[in-house]
Design an enzyme around this catalytic site. Structure first.
Site, PDB file in Angstrom:
ATOM      1  N   GLU A 114     -13.928  -2.649  -3.725  1.00 43.35           N
ATOM      2  CA  GLU A 114     -12.983  -1.746  -4.408  1.00 43.35           C
ATOM      3  C   GLU A 114     -11.496  -1.918  -3.930  1.00 43.35           C
ATOM      4  O   GLU A 114     -10.554  -1.962  -4.560  1.00 43.35           O
ATOM      5  CB  GLU A 114     -13.371  -0.706  -4.992  1.00 43.35           C
ATOM      6  CG  GLU A 114     -14.727  -0.559  -5.937  1.00 43.35           C
ATOM      7  CD  GLU A 114     -15.285   0.706  -6.268  1.00 43.35           C
ATOM      8  OE1 GLU A 114     -16.029   0.653  -7.057  1.00 43.35           O
ATOM      9  OE2 GLU A 114     -14.616   1.820  -5.808  1.00 43.35           O
ATOM     10  N   GLU A 115     -11.404  -1.280  -2.718  1.00 44.09           N
ATOM     11  CA  GLU A 115     -10.315  -0.917  -2.333  1.00 44.09           C
ATOM     12  C   GLU A 115      -9.184  -2.313  -1.585  1.00 44.09           C
ATOM     13  O   GLU A 115      -8.207  -2.273  -1.653  1.00 44.09           O
ATOM     14  CB  GLU A 115     -10.158  -0.022  -0.913  1.00 44.09           C
ATOM     15  CG  GLU A 115     -10.635   1.376  -1.443  1.00 44.09           C
ATOM     16  CD  GLU A 115     -10.630   2.206  -0.334  1.00 44.09           C
ATOM     17  OE1 GLU A 115     -10.279   2.125   0.846  1.00 44.09           O
ATOM     18  OE2 GLU A 115     -10.961   3.286  -0.661  1.00 44.09           O
ATOM     19  N   GLU A 132     -17.054   0.207  -1.830  1.00 48.57           N
ATOM     20  CA  GLU A 132     -15.854   0.720  -1.345  1.00 48.57           C
ATOM     21  C   GLU A 132     -14.881  -0.033  -0.972  1.00 48.57           C
ATOM     22  O   GLU A 132     -14.000  -0.246  -1.243  1.00 48.57           O
ATOM     23  CB  GLU A 132     -15.863   2.066  -0.627  1.00 48.57           C
ATOM     24  CG  GLU A 132     -16.318   3.510  -1.381  1.00 48.57           C
ATOM     25  CD  GLU A 132     -15.611   3.717  -2.483  1.00 48.57           C
ATOM     26  OE1 GLU A 132     -14.313   3.465  -2.404  1.00 48.57           O
ATOM     27  OE2 GLU A 132     -15.855   4.875  -3.121  1.00 48.57           O
TER      28      GLU A 132
END
Length: 289
Positions: A173-174, A170
């Site tokens: 990805e962010e 995460e």
């Protein structure tokens, strides 16, 4: 007035012939005294009337065998068979993108079939660099959209994904930041949240391995390294119990006054599959005990 023996005795269960047994629905036994029927899309299309006849005979056969739970997995292509299955006493257990699972309890006893999965698992990521700055983002959608609130990267654990892997994914990805999972600082359980399911949220600490932010523009409005004091002083953080507690935990961890739970690879005994056991490895050395 007396009741005759014939009126009080249960009706005998019809016995299927060998020919009838040969024409039953294909099923495999599960580990709990039941059977599982997996309907296949590779077979010729089945008329609902013909299917109903096979299902009735199959349930009778399974009842004679003393089976309890009957699971029927219907691919999305066989949606025409849902109505006859429901009419025979089956109910929805859960749905996936490509199939629907229905279940039926045969005996006249308490239904002990396990319920559908009750929790969703989410993660939050506390990532701090050597300058004492934390990685924070502003989201483009959801309840934080347009509020100007800076928050830690968060996300949902995918099916079959470990918590530690999800946290690393995460963040990548962010923000484009590579990280190494350190430990779980704390977790929270809440209820009636996502589709009325319960929610488990794990606050994780990660060590940054890169520092150049390349944010995901589809979901993230902004991303940056921010001093921890500036993050924690936000009015939203101070007024929100959960965020205020997490901020205090992060400070204690930063100052070496708190230890969370680190992943230790292990094998699950009943499934013989690899998994992680999370515990305080600083205060408890498993290898020396």
């Amino acid at each position: 007035m007396s009741v005759s023996a014939s009126s009080s005795s249960p009706s005998p269960v019809p016995v299927l012939s060998e020919k009838q047994v040969d024409n039953l629905l294909a099923a495999k036994e599960d580990e709990h005294g039941g059977v599982i029927v997996e309907m296949s899309t590779t077979q010729p299309p089945m008329d609902p009337i013909v299917f109903t006849s096979l299902l009735k005979a199959s349930i009778l056969h399974w009842k004679q065998q003393g089976k309890r739970g009957v699971w029927i997995k219907l691919p999305i292509e066989l949606v025409n068979l849902i109505e006859p299955v429901v009419k025979e006493g089956f109910y929805y257990h859960h749905a996936e993108p490509k199939h629907l699972m229905l279940v039926h309890w045969i005996p006249e006893t308490t239904n002990t079939l396990p319920a559908n999965a009750s929790h969703r698992v989410g993660i939050g990521a506390f990532v701090m660099n050597e300058n004492g700055e934390v990685l924070v983002v502003q989201e483009k959608s959801g309840k934080f959209q347009g509020t100007g609130i800076w928050k830690f990267p968060t996300g949902v654990v995918d099916e079959g994904e470990d918590i530690c892997s999800a946290a690393v994914r995460e963040v990548k990805e962010e923000t484009g930041i590579d990280t190494k999972f350190v430990e779980i600082l704390a977790f929270r359980q809440s209820h009636k949240s996502f589709f009325d399911k319960s929610d488990l949220f794990f606050m994780c600490m990660l060590q940054p391995l890169s520092f150049n932010i390349q944010m995901q523009e589809r979901e993230i409005e902004a991303a940056q390294w921010m001093s921890f004091e500036e993050y924690a002083s936000q009015e939203f953080v101070q007024k929100h119990d959960l965020l205020r507690y997490i901020a205090k935990l992060c400070i204690a961890k930063r100052d070496g006054k708190y230890s969370g739970f680190s992943p230790v690879p292990t094998i699950t005994s009943f499934s013989n599959k690899p998994s992680n056991l999370y515990f305080n490895t600083k205060d408890f050395d498993f290898n020396s005990s």
